[in-house]
Design an enzyme around this catalytic site. Sequence first.
Site, PDB file in Angstrom:
ATOM      1  CB  CYS A 180      59.761  49.065  56.843  1.00 30.39           C
ATOM      2  SG  CYS A 180      60.128  47.668  55.772  1.00 30.39           S
TER       3      CYS A 180
ATOM      4  CG  HIS B 123      63.930  46.479  60.093  1.00 29.05           C
ATOM      5  ND1 HIS B 123      63.108  47.584  60.020  1.00 29.05           N
ATOM      6  CD2 HIS B 123      64.359  46.249  58.833  1.00 29.05           C
ATOM      7  CE1 HIS B 123      63.037  47.986  58.767  1.00 29.05           C
ATOM      8  NE2 HIS B 123      63.785  47.208  58.028  1.00 29.05           N
TER       9      HIS B 123
ATOM     10  CG  HIS C 222      68.258  45.522  55.825  1.00 33.59           C
ATOM     11  ND1 HIS C 222      67.435  44.467  55.571  1.00 33.59           N
ATOM     12  CD2 HIS C 222      67.437  46.597  56.000  1.00 33.59           C
ATOM     13  CE1 HIS C 222      66.175  44.883  55.569  1.00 33.59           C
ATOM     14  NE2 HIS C 222      66.142  46.167  55.833  1.00 33.59           N
TER      15      HIS C 222
ATOM     16  CG  ASP D  66      80.102  48.322  59.587  1.00 34.87           C
ATOM     17  OD1 ASP D  66      79.090  47.627  59.346  1.00 34.87           O
ATOM     18  OD2 ASP D  66      81.164  47.840  60.032  1.00 34.87           O
ATOM     19  CG  HIS D  67      78.475  47.256  63.544  1.00 30.42           C
ATOM     20  ND1 HIS D  67      79.024  46.781  62.390  1.00 30.42           N
ATOM     21  CD2 HIS D  67      78.272  46.148  64.318  1.00 30.42           C
ATOM     22  CE1 HIS D  67      79.177  45.467  62.467  1.00 30.42           C
ATOM     23  NE2 HIS D  67      78.717  45.059  63.619  1.00 30.42           N
TER      24      HIS D  67
ATOM     25  CD  GLU E  44      65.903  47.364  52.549  1.00 27.09           C
ATOM     26  OE1 GLU E  44      65.750  48.536  52.901  1.00 27.09           O
ATOM     27  OE2 GLU E  44      64.932  46.635  52.240  1.00 27.09           O
TER      28      GLU E  44
END
Lengths: 135, 135, 135, 135, 135, 135
Positions: F33, F39, F41, F79-80, F124
């Site tokens: 992580c 990264h 989710h 979001d995004h 998550e």
Amino acid sequence: MLYVTRREVFSASHRLTNPDLTDNENVDIYDKCNNPYGHGHNYTLEIVVAGDINPKTGYVIDLKKLKKIIKTKIISKVDHRHFNYEVDFMQGIIPTTENIAVGIWNELVNEIKEGRLYSVKLLETENNYIEYKGG
Amino acid sequence: MLYVTRREVFSASHRLTNPDLTDNENVDIYDKCNNPYGHGHNYTLEIVVAGDINPKTGYVIDLKKLKKIIKTKIISKVDHRHFNYEVDFMQGIIPTTENIAVGIWNELVNEIKEGRLYSVKLLETENNYIEYKGG
Amino acid sequence: MLYVTRREVFSASHRLTNPDLTDNENVDIYDKCNNPYGHGHNYTLEIVVAGDINPKTGYVIDLKKLKKIIKTKIISKVDHRHFNYEVDFMQGIIPTTENIAVGIWNELVNEIKEGRLYSVKLLETENNYIEYKGG
Amino acid sequence: MLYVTRREVFSASHRLTNPDLTDNENVDIYDKCNNPYGHGHNYTLEIVVAGDINPKTGYVIDLKKLKKIIKTKIISKVDHRHFNYEVDFMQGIIPTTENIAVGIWNELVNEIKEGRLYSVKLLETENNYIEYKGG
Amino acid sequence: MLYVTRREVFSASHRLTNPDLTDNENVDIYDKCNNPYGHGHNYTLEIVVAGDINPKTGYVIDLKKLKKIIKTKIISKVDHRHFNYEVDFMQGIIPTTENIAVGIWNELVNEIKEGRLYSVKLLETENNYIEYKGG
Amino acid sequence: MLYVTRREVFSASHRLTNPDLTDNENVDIYDKCNNPYGHGHNYTLEIVVAGDINPKTGYVIDLKKLKKIIKTKIISKVDHRHFNYEVDFMQGIIPTTENIAVGIWNELVNEIKEGRLYSVKLLETENNYIEYKGG
């Protein structure tokens, strides 16, 4: 051509072992699944019937009838049962998910008279599943 | 106070039977679950830990550590096992989902050292589940 | 012919951008997915192998072996990674779900030696998914 | 060839009845689904488009565009509606899941201009679903 | 104290409207849910019973008995029904998910005699749900 | 007292790192992580509001309004997006799921005016989730 699916769930246990192999070979191949006490799963079964729409009913096959066939021919024989000892159509067969799917196909293929049996999908866990579309 | 959940899945088999009762009484109470050959499930286990956020890490408990505790103390003992014969912490106990949840609680409660064990949720099927919050 | 599916989940990030286009064109096409900082998903990967049952084992392919191939060849390279910068088989390729599915196919197709790779299904979200069957 | 799926959910009600049959025949065939007051479902709709990857975008079809087509042509007409009375493309048709899937196919088949419509999957409940691939 | 959950699914339709308000007020408040033809859902119902383990059975309450109570008192009255016209315990009540959950609680609270009813959870869609724990 | 839940899904990326620690300490604590490229989710967010039923509407809070608050105050910001660089309410905070849940609580607690914010649940992955109830 339409594809109609009915989903059912059952709980059963099994042990993977090939009587033609030695104990060591069976452990090598099946590992935890060779445990003599057996183990179990909630199997999810999806039966798919392919056919045309009957204009009188708007159905390919009445899902109430398909449900009844699956309950009578499969669920009543496998739910809360041990595949190795109690399920007639699996006697003498290694109860892998592959072989169980083929066994279920063979039990159902002549029972479906509206449309035809298209596939048997059997989920052993949320990560492992098998689909069989006949011979 | 935050609640951290780790979900794991395992497959096991069991037979429900009370040795202090007659065969008829056991069938009356447990019906299909009393089948001598046993049957099995994919159990879904949700372990909830309650605690405050450690400002150094931003975690209540590192989920990698919690996962390791659950794998070592529970999954390695129950996955692909038969609760009646092979699971040390369930010997002499009727392996209902209720009793398994309490057994898992007892195995884990002293192993969680960041935060504290808050609940054990155990799903036997997609329709039947148990939650235990201790004491 | 049977179809055996193994499901795995991984978490990664990506940015959709075509270096041959202008910034405005990239925003027009990719909108939020063109965000320079990238964004991420929990990708669900379903690998389907087609084949006949090996009568010795009752398996098409041992799912433990299939799992190991997927873990070694795919998951170890993509989990907790950024597709644009860190995944060798995606360098120089726009990391849409379509292109990732084709990339995974190419990595796996020669590694499956029992049965043959039949399809790669990749779910980017619960609402958007891609299936690739080769060729 | 790739297969791109977009999933949408809508809530609607319907009554199954064939006006060419008597009341008794309708009850015999449709049972609870013939209830004059209607009943409803959360339908899950999966639209699959087949095509090749556009090298400029890395997409078969931009899922934002596909989503917009489905919203405009289907969801806006069926969500929170009664199939028997309010959905133009189902007037005079028995609203079984089979017939609704065919109706949705007919509404969409000429609207998809990148790739081609490959299948319409419609889930009436978690246990009952239909797939239609045209023609 | 343990919490035992039984999950059931049923399909029904409803219309949200308050007879004490004007048509315009009803449209303002309920929007699409005020559609006179009604619309429907697959409702997921989770009934939670709290209690101690009966040492004779290992159960808080036999889930077969709990299932039977829910089927008799709730599912038989609501499945494939219209809440506004056909469900006795909802007459004169606006059939929001909130009010249906309270109605189900009232129907069940005196029927649970092993343990006690702890909560009624009712999911109208995969995104909207209500939990009620009594008065 | 009723509990009303609205579920939303968003996709984002993050990197876990504590600037007060050395690189080696960060790798020790966060492992994969801590990957500098980040990264991502698909986060599932469940917002629970507690309150009494408004007799005029039959609602605790109109879920359309609750959805709008969550979209405006949270989804439009996350979001995004990349939590470390782009989300105003997470600047200077390690973006663990715990801290994000608390951040979301703080953004929403004064926006809910019918009933009161009861909990923020943030998943998550399908195996790891956090619930925060304030205070």
